[in-house]
Scaffold this active site. Structure first.
Site, PDB file in Angstrom:
ATOM      1  NE  ARG A 314     -24.525 -15.931  16.683  1.00  0.00           N
ATOM      2  CZ  ARG A 314     -24.138 -14.793  17.231  1.00  0.00           C
ATOM      3  NH1 ARG A 314     -24.802 -14.293  18.253  1.00  0.00           N
ATOM      4  NH2 ARG A 314     -23.068 -14.158  16.784  1.00  0.00           N
ATOM      5  CG  HIS A 458     -19.616 -22.323  11.596  1.00  0.00           C
ATOM      6  ND1 HIS A 458     -20.116 -22.889  10.447  1.00  0.00           N
ATOM      7  CD2 HIS A 458     -20.012 -23.121  12.610  1.00  0.00           C
ATOM      8  CE1 HIS A 458     -20.787 -23.977  10.783  1.00  0.00           C
ATOM      9  NE2 HIS A 458     -20.741 -24.147  12.066  1.00  0.00           N
ATOM     10  CD  GLU A 459     -23.247 -18.678  10.927  1.00  0.00           C
ATOM     11  OE1 GLU A 459     -23.424 -17.490  11.157  1.00  0.00           O
ATOM     12  OE2 GLU A 459     -23.169 -19.149   9.770  1.00  0.00           O
ATOM     13  N   GLY A 460     -20.141 -17.048  15.126  1.00  0.00           N
ATOM     14  CA  GLY A 460     -19.841 -16.537  16.463  1.00  0.00           C
ATOM     15  C   GLY A 460     -19.145 -17.603  17.286  1.00  0.00           C
ATOM     16  CD  GLN A 465     -22.733 -17.793  20.041  1.00  0.00           C
ATOM     17  OE1 GLN A 465     -23.811 -17.481  20.546  1.00  0.00           O
ATOM     18  NE2 GLN A 465     -22.428 -17.499  18.790  1.00  0.00           N
TER      19      GLN A 465
END
Lengths: 610, 610
Positions: A314, A458-460, A465
């Site tokens: 992240r 991407h990545e959450g 978040q």
């Protein structure tokens, strides 16, 4: 890109005083000289091996020729130069071939690659994968897999999502079953057969490295053959593309991992993105059904292990987003300095017989450039601040290390989300500065904008978040993380109040901090998570603006008052900070209005009324 | 797209009461039945001939084969269907083959094509071109060129920009010189030879029509052979791709217009965008040098004539932006209703054994959908309101017509800019709702976002619109346009205050109106245009939000209070309006803060400090 180095130097040395880290035993061989040498090398490789090919990797997107995935030759050359530089193991111990470099310097060095070509990519996933193994793997897993990732022989992926389970990891359906009666006695770790489909796997298939180390979330069925519902059923497996012996050599056997498809993306095309089928029987291996995988850590602790990698990822995404924002800024600044168009507003511009001026002379173009500078350099400060917290967590005294850990928990969703959203706006402004030319593929800015759009996903996602921030991070440990952050922001405010020229900003920041604190309480006033979190994204936007304003004010503290007006770089910082305080920070109350009232407008919208 | 029709019907009939226009003599043959028939036809053509090919025209972008520009066959079929529908001359008089349709209905019908495929395009440029000729051309120019555009034989362009003069029209360098001693006696108008390069010409070269009618800004040199500096030197010329006789038949001669290049764009790829060289000698014609062109209107009045076309084009761009915003909304709404992912927040979602819910059940996804609805339908209301003003200007009683003209002056920059900016945000949210899928080219939303990005640039950039609004429109005629607008907004506020459930919105709107009025005065307080206009874009953003909030409140007035909660469509409107008032309108003070103080942060940023 030449503009990036002085900004990085200022933030690293003048602001964060990273050279002082050499007083710590882990970094005692280091000094500003060795840090500078690393930055020099990375700047050079980025300039020579990355920047010239950024458009090429966009137009020649990865394709599958039936046998293998084809990438431009430039991508392999860039990877090799990156691996040869030693950056893949920069932060590792000397005894495994690392440089024991502070993470802050590694992160700063990474910015040069991302500005030059974010989608050719550096070693983000590979290093994250290997770091996870260093934290949770067995000694042999480290030696066979992690070390070969650090030296660039192997690369790594993270395999979380599935077609039916993107953001919802509790619904992972990939199964891992013990591979024979002796499954527990494999030297590489308990051996399983893994079956399932994984989606959105970046760098999931390519020929850049000898092997690919997939870290795969899967569930071990219970005695009834059923998978445990929820995230507690998730375990983590190391599933190599090609099987490897305990000696680290390939055995010559291909594992049963089949490329089910390449995703054709809007941008970020230098990196393959794949749908992988594990154990569907396309490449049967060792006479059994399923891909061979080795358990990492304990059963049921897969998600905890994976989060080790996800938090790093992240911050990496935040840095990629920041770098793209800066890339667009530099491109549009160059353009604005050269392009003649129009005349000044007012009497001075009335004479059409006068030559046109360059567009950087127009106030509205300056506004668009200053906004980009304010977003990009503000985000860069945050990313390096977070990186410095990582170093503190790893090498600080216990209390400081714990503070750093908790601050990172709170700041990670901001570090991921804020640059993704506002450096996208910066990239849009970079297009706008170019006018019609910015809309053509003859200039780089449209690609930056397309590449950037991935970062909110991407990545959450942004929504994930925001729920993490308001639903977990600001309330965890009794709200101690938020208090800690408020304490740091207040320290900056106090210091700024000592300097008359910063008092206006300090007061504005204090007001925003108070407002965010009050909104946090108001959101949770009823204790009902669905009411609190219905407006989590506007909350995160306000919180992010508070944090970036704090960064800017803290950066300004670095410069003694009498210096402020002297050098162009300082003048630029003063203006960029002022831009943020005058044009951006006033948006905070607008975002928080709905948070404070737990506004139910969206949550109560009936489906049939859309 | 099926979702668009009821919204259009509501706005046209319930809100704007467009059917009452049939009481006017020009529209006396019309009724809701004939309007509906037009909408039905357009909806069908858009569904059958446009929507299925929207991705195709993006992937098979225009190419030049050395002889001609190649477009997909589907583009020609779409154009033919459009021309056959009669929509090109929908608003024209019966005696030239038109339908005498109100512009409001024509504009609404256009939305169906733009939702289906904005870049295949309708007749925006062709109709605008022909309308300009109807206003400023000679009888024979109308007959030979305009009428053949209305019937679809010819198409039209507008050629303003040059490589060195994009937004700065006073720097136009294309030259037009009299073509021989008899130049004034050509039946098609005074004949000139035109030489120069024109940039960004949409639909500048293709084989869709028998001929292309270019309307070209150029300067006639003075007796000293020099061009008059500034815009007052600009004249307008009709320069056909192929020469035409006074009988309207092609003479078989090709004019000297050469395709110098196709622009390769980020989006909007169904329409060619060209660099054209006029009179460079590639296709010498009739033994002279230069392309043959006919003067339209008087020498030196070219820009005034062209503005006739540009204002229509700006409203057309606003409608295109709106349609793209709605297209993304419909696509993401469909996706959100079908995609299962995750579980509710709070206790209800704790059981991972329960099946996943569809994402439309998550508050944050509802927020992203409601924002799109609020932006898209709010913008559509504004576009149709402006279109209704055009009808008033053309067919209203003198005083009402003049009011409509002046209101249009003030609202045109908003109609162009607001949908361009906020429906781009809507398209970004449409991607976000799709998660990773939205970032792939397997779903339509990434294309909408790319197509949309053009709208803040073409037909006058955001910066140009903002300078027009604050620098000209709100101060022209002693500020009467702004007063007129304030009067209309106040009328809506007064009416809303009579309804208790709308009082909160009415008060918020009144406050925003007061604030915008004060900011207008404050911006101009010193009388210095460079101080006033330094923050023209934030001013325009605030002004736009005021206008859209007004639209939403006015729309809600249409529904009697007791009806509000009854039908899903009304409930949806109430929520979308509330979204706008609660989540968006509070941004107005943030934008205006810098306007009110004439904040010099951007204007004073020294170039070397960037």
């Amino acid at each position: 890109m030449s503009s990036l180095r002085p900004v990085v130097d200022f933030l690293l040395y003048d602001w964060l005083k990273v050279d002082q880290l050499s007083q710590r035993s882990r970094f005692s061989d280091h000094s500003r000289d060795t840090f500078d040498a690393v930055l020099d090398t990375c700047e050079r490789i980025a300039r020579e091996k990355y920047a010239p090919h950024n458009r090429l990797v966009d137009t020649e997107e990865p394709r599958f020729d039936g046998e293998k995935v084809v990438l431009p030759a430039a991508t392999k050359q860039a990877w090799e130069a990156y691996a040869e530089s030693g950056m893949l193991s920069a932060a590792q111990d000397y005894d495994i071939g690392g440089m024991q470099l502070p993470y802050t310097v590694e992160a700063a060095a990474g910015a040069f690659f991302a500005v030059a070509s974010v989608s050719i990519g550096g070693g983000l996933l590979t290093v994250g994968n290997a770091n996870l193994l260093m934290a949770h793997g067995t000694d042999l897993q480290k030696q066979v897999f992690a070390l070969n990732e650090f030296n660039g022989r192997f690369s790594g992926t993270m395999c979380l999502s599935e077609p039916q389970a993107g953001s919802s990891l509790s619904d992972v359906a990939t199964r891992a079953t013990p591979d024979g009666p002796d499954f527990e006695s494999d030297p590489l770790g308990p051996r399983y057969r893994v079956r399932g489909n994984k989606m959105w796997i970046s760098a999931g298939e390519h020929e850049l490295t000898e092997n690919i180390v997939h870290l795969v979330l899967a569930k071990i069925p219970g005695p009834d053959g059923k998978l445990v519902a929820g995230t507690r059923g998730i375990s983590l497996f190391l599933v190599p593309k090609k099987l490897v012996g305990p000696d680290g050599q390939l055995t010559g056997e291909r594992n049963d991992i089949a490329l089910a498809g390449l995703n054709h993306k809007l941008g970020w095309r230098g990196t393959t993105n794949t749908l992988l089928n594990f154990g569907e029987g396309k490449f049967p291996v060792r006479g059994g059904a399923g891909a061979i995988g080795y358990l990492v850590g304990k059963p049921g602790e897969g998600l905890r292990c994976m989060f080790h990698m996800m938090n790093e990822a992240r911050i990496g995404i935040g840095m990629a987003a920041t770098a793209l924002g800066l890339a667009g800024y530099y491109a549009s600044l160059d353009y604005a300095k050269q392009r003649p168009q129009g005349r000044p507003v007012g009497p001075a511009g009335k004479d059409p017989g006068q030559p046109q001026v360059r567009i950087i002379e127009h106030a509205d173009v300056k506004r668009m450039l200053l906004a980009q500078k304010s977003y990009g350099e503000g985000a860069l400060a945050l990313m390096l601040y977070c990186a410095r917290l990582v170093d503190e967590q790893h090498t600080g005294a216990p209390e400081a290390a714990d503070e750093a850990r908790l601050l990172l928990e709170v700041l990670t969703p901001i570090a991921k989300s804020w640059p993704s959203e506002f450096c996208l706006e910066a990239n849009s402004l970079a297009i706008q500065v170019h006018g019609g030319y910015g809309y053509t593929r003859d200039f780089p800015v449209e690609q930056y904008w397309r590449d950037q759009r991935l970062n909110m996903i991407h990545e959450g996602t942004h929504g994930i978040q925001a729920a993490d921030l308001l639903g977990r991070k600001v309330v965890m440990e009794g709200g101690r993380g938020l208090q800690l952050l408020a304490g740091r922001i207040n320290a900056t405010i106090e210091a700024a109040l000592q300097r008359p020229h910063l008092a206006e900003h300090a007061n504005a920041l204090a007001k925003a901090l108070q407002r965010v604190g009050a909104a946090t309480k108001a959101a949770w006033a009823t204790g009902d998570p669905s009411a609190a979190l219905a407006n989590a994204v506007p909350y995160m936007q306000a919180f992010g603006h508070l944090v970036i304003a704090w960064m800017w004010l803290d950066v300004l503290l670095t410069v003694p008052a009498q210096e402020q007006a002297r050098t162009p770089a300082h003048v630029g910082r003063v203006h960029a900070a002022r831009y943020f305080f005058h044009y951006e920070l006033p948006k905070v109350p607008a975002w928080l209005a709905v948070v404070e009232t737990r506004d139910p407008t969206c949550a109560q919208m009936p489906e049939e009324a859309f």
